[in-house]
Design a protein around this motif. Structure first.
Motif, PDB file in Angstrom:
ATOM      1  N   SER A  13       1.074  -1.319  -0.083  1.00 21.84           N
ATOM      2  CA  SER A  13       0.227   0.112  -0.113  1.00 21.84           C
ATOM      3  C   SER A  13       1.013   1.053   0.072  1.00 21.84           C
ATOM      4  CB  SER A  13      -0.869  -0.027   1.310  1.00 21.84           C
ATOM      5  OG  SER A  13      -1.516   1.115   1.338  1.00 21.84           O
ATOM      6  N   HIS A  61     -12.714  -1.192   5.258  1.00 19.95           N
ATOM      7  CA  HIS A  61     -12.661   0.273   5.482  1.00 19.95           C
ATOM      8  C   HIS A  61     -12.787   1.064   4.064  1.00 19.95           C
ATOM      9  CE1 HIS A  61      -8.438  -0.223   5.766  1.00 19.95           C
ATOM     10  NE2 HIS A  61      -8.140   1.058   5.730  1.00 19.95           N
ATOM     11  N   ASP A  65      -7.150   1.951  -1.313  1.00 19.86           N
ATOM     12  CA  ASP A  65      -6.194   0.937  -1.309  1.00 19.86           C
ATOM     13  C   ASP A  65      -6.802  -0.379  -1.239  1.00 19.86           C
ATOM     14  OD1 ASP A  65      -5.938   2.014   1.220  1.00 19.86           O
ATOM     15  OD2 ASP A  65      -4.221   0.785   1.633  1.00 19.86           O
ATOM     16  N   HIS A  66      -8.187  -0.446  -0.339  1.00 20.49           N
ATOM     17  CA  HIS A  66      -8.618  -1.525   0.083  1.00 20.49           C
ATOM     18  C   HIS A  66      -9.834  -1.989  -0.601  1.00 20.49           C
ATOM     19  CE1 HIS A  66      -6.238  -2.368   3.973  1.00 20.49           C
ATOM     20  NE2 HIS A  66      -5.962  -0.927   3.610  1.00 20.49           N
ATOM     21  N   ASP A 161      -6.233  -2.418   8.716  1.00 22.15           N
ATOM     22  CA  ASP A 161      -5.490  -1.433   9.246  1.00 22.15           C
ATOM     23  C   ASP A 161      -5.837  -1.043  10.679  1.00 22.15           C
ATOM     24  OD1 ASP A 161      -4.460  -1.518   6.668  1.00 22.15           O
ATOM     25  OD2 ASP A 161      -5.244   0.645   6.205  1.00 22.15           O
ATOM     26  N   HIS A 197      -1.422   3.212  12.237  1.00 20.67           N
ATOM     27  CA  HIS A 197      -0.909   2.251  11.615  1.00 20.67           C
ATOM     28  C   HIS A 197       0.207   1.570  12.506  1.00 20.67           C
ATOM     29  CE1 HIS A 197      -2.364   2.247   7.801  1.00 20.67           C
ATOM     30  NE2 HIS A 197      -2.126   3.597   7.519  1.00 20.67           N
TER      31      HIS A 197
HETATM   32 ZN   LIG Z   1      -4.233   0.380   4.026  1.00 19.63          ZN
END
Ligand SMILES: [Zn+2]
Ligand SMILES: [Zn+2]
Length: 253
Positions: A13, A61, A65-66, A161, A197
């Motif tokens: 990511s 979420h 990127d997800h 995440d 993160h």
């Molecule tokens: Zn992410």
């Protein structure tokens, strides 16, 4: 005997690089398929149209990127349904409260052969004897769900995440897991004030404190040497490996 297979489809990511994609893992259990996130590029590792049979797609979420490849999966379901290949709708699970616009964009896509389910804190679904439960650790920058897949033989956690501020709750959720698929966005050298993160070092602490049997690291920076993540996690926990696109893990009991 029960068996569950986990195939990493995307481990980096926020962007794809070479043969690495944005976040996604495919869990296969009996005839069910559970896609844990749907990041950019993951569809190139899926086998169409077969993957669409009994497919459950979970988006943890609404960070792009997800879920970058969700439109491709939706459209594939639409086309294969029209061709007569796909007769049962794919199931898509979406966080309930956050980012109504993105949800509307996904759910209102008419070129899709899918049904939709809400995810909320502590909600769960059953696929026969496999329970899928969700918890928001409330440590990422937006509503984001950890996922637990559990039957009488296995407990597998995908953290998606998570950040550092509710680490105790994170340990609790991962307690005695057979496998934790854990984000490890940072190395120690990245040390910023970003608490949204965790580091590979902290992922090692998580696996150790939660008494997990195995740790799989993911969510790497595309430009970094992955061995550095492994090395830092190993300072706290021995049975750790790096998730790699296409490298399947099979748990059997
Ligand atoms: Zn992410
Ligand atoms: Zn995120």
């Amino acid at each position: 005997m029960s068996k569950i297979a986990i195939t990493p489809l995307g481990t980096v990511s926020p962007y794809t690089k070479e043969n690495m994609n944005c976040p996604g893992f495919l869990a296969e259990y009996n005839n069910q398929k559970i896609l844990l996130d749907c990041g950019n590029g993951i569809t190139r590792l899926l086998k169409f149209p077969k993957v669409l049979e009994n497919l459950n797609v979970i988006i943890t979420h609404y960070h792009k990127d997800h879920f970058g490849d969700i439109g491709a999966i939706q459209y594939a379901s639409y086309v294969y349904h029209n061709l007569g290949t796909l007769n049962r709708k794919i199931k898509i699970y979406l966080p309930k409260n956050d980012f109504a616009f993105n949800k509307k964009t996904i759910v209102s896509n008419n070129e899709s052969y899918a049904e939709y389910f809400d995810i909320s804190d502590n909600s769960n679904y059953s696929l026969k004897d496999l329970n899928i439960s969700f918890q928001d650790n409330k440590s990422h920058s937006i509503e984001s769900y950890m996922i637990k897949l559990q039957n009488k033989d296995f407990k597998i956690v995908y953290t998606s995440d998570v950040g550092t501020i509710n680490f105790d709750k994170l340990i609790e959720f991962c307690k005695d897991a057979d496998l934790i698929i854990c984000e490890s966005s940072f190395l120690k050298k990245h040390s910023t004030n970003n608490k949204c993160h965790i580091t590979a070092y902290e992922a090692g602490i998580l696996a150790s404190e939660s008494n997990a049997k195995r740790l799989l690291l993911t969510h790497f920076w595309p430009e970094e040497d992955k061995n550095l993540y492994l090395k830092e996690a190993k300072q706290n926990y021995e049975n750790v490996e790096i998730a790699k696109e296409g490298k399947k893990i099979i748990l059997k009991r």
